[in-house]
Design a protein around this motif. Structure first.
Motif, short mmCIF file in Angstrom:
data_model
loop_
_atom_site.label_atom_id
_atom_site.label_comp_id
_atom_site.label_asym_id
_atom_site.label_seq_id
_atom_site.Cartn_x
_atom_site.Cartn_y
_atom_site.Cartn_z
N ARG A 1 54.35 79.44 20.28
CA ARG A 1 55.02 80.70 19.99
C ARG A 1 54.43 81.75 20.94
N TYR A 2 55.31 82.60 21.47
CA TYR A 2 54.86 83.62 22.41
C TYR A 2 55.44 84.97 22.03
N ASP A 3 54.57 85.95 21.84
CA ASP A 3 54.95 87.31 21.52
C ASP A 3 54.87 88.13 22.81
N ILE A 4 56.03 88.55 23.32
CA ILE A 4 56.09 89.27 24.59
C ILE A 4 55.36 90.60 24.51
N ARG A 5 55.64 91.36 23.47
CA ARG A 5 55.07 92.70 23.36
C ARG A 5 53.55 92.66 23.27
N GLY A 6 53.01 91.78 22.46
CA GLY A 6 51.56 91.70 22.30
C GLY A 6 50.89 90.76 23.29
N GLN A 7 51.68 90.03 24.08
CA GLN A 7 51.18 89.01 25.02
C GLN A 7 50.24 88.04 24.31
N ILE A 8 50.75 87.52 23.18
CA ILE A 8 49.97 86.59 22.35
C ILE A 8 50.65 85.23 22.36
N MET A 9 49.87 84.21 22.70
CA MET A 9 50.37 82.84 22.66
C MET A 9 49.69 82.13 21.50
N THR A 10 50.49 81.48 20.66
CA THR A 10 49.97 80.72 19.54
C THR A 10 50.42 79.28 19.69
N VAL A 11 49.46 78.36 19.68
CA VAL A 11 49.76 76.94 19.74
C VAL A 11 49.64 76.40 18.33
N ILE A 12 50.71 75.76 17.85
CA ILE A 12 50.74 75.19 16.50
C ILE A 12 50.73 73.68 16.63
#
Length: 76
Positions: free
Chosen positions: A28-39
């Motif tokens: 999952r990638y949040d563009i605004r926060g530049q956060i990548m989450t690997v599940i």
């Protein structure tokens, strides 16, 4: 606009990328926060901040993801 993948809904600033590997279920990638989450398939998740769009595309372009040195160093 929302993106629905695997029963989960993301907002307009978040993208869900399904991954077909033995350990990783989705990214999952949040563009605004530049956060990548690997599940992972076992339910665990790891989050990394400061991932810019071009870096995210390079991560997704690598196959298989488990052998990506960048992914392993920043997330796992």
């Amino acid at each position: 606009m929302t993106l629905k993948t695997s029963g989960q809904t993301s907002g307009p600033d978040e993208f869900v990328f399904p991954v077909h590997s033995r350990t990783i279920a989705q990214i999952r990638y949040d563009i605004r926060g530049q956060i990548m989450t690997v599940i992972y398939h076992d339910g665990r998740s790891c989050t990394t901040t400061g991932i810019q769009g071009p870096a995210m595309l390079r991560i997704l372009a690598q196959r298989p993801l488990e052998r990506s040195p960048f992914l392993l160093q920043t997330v796992v």
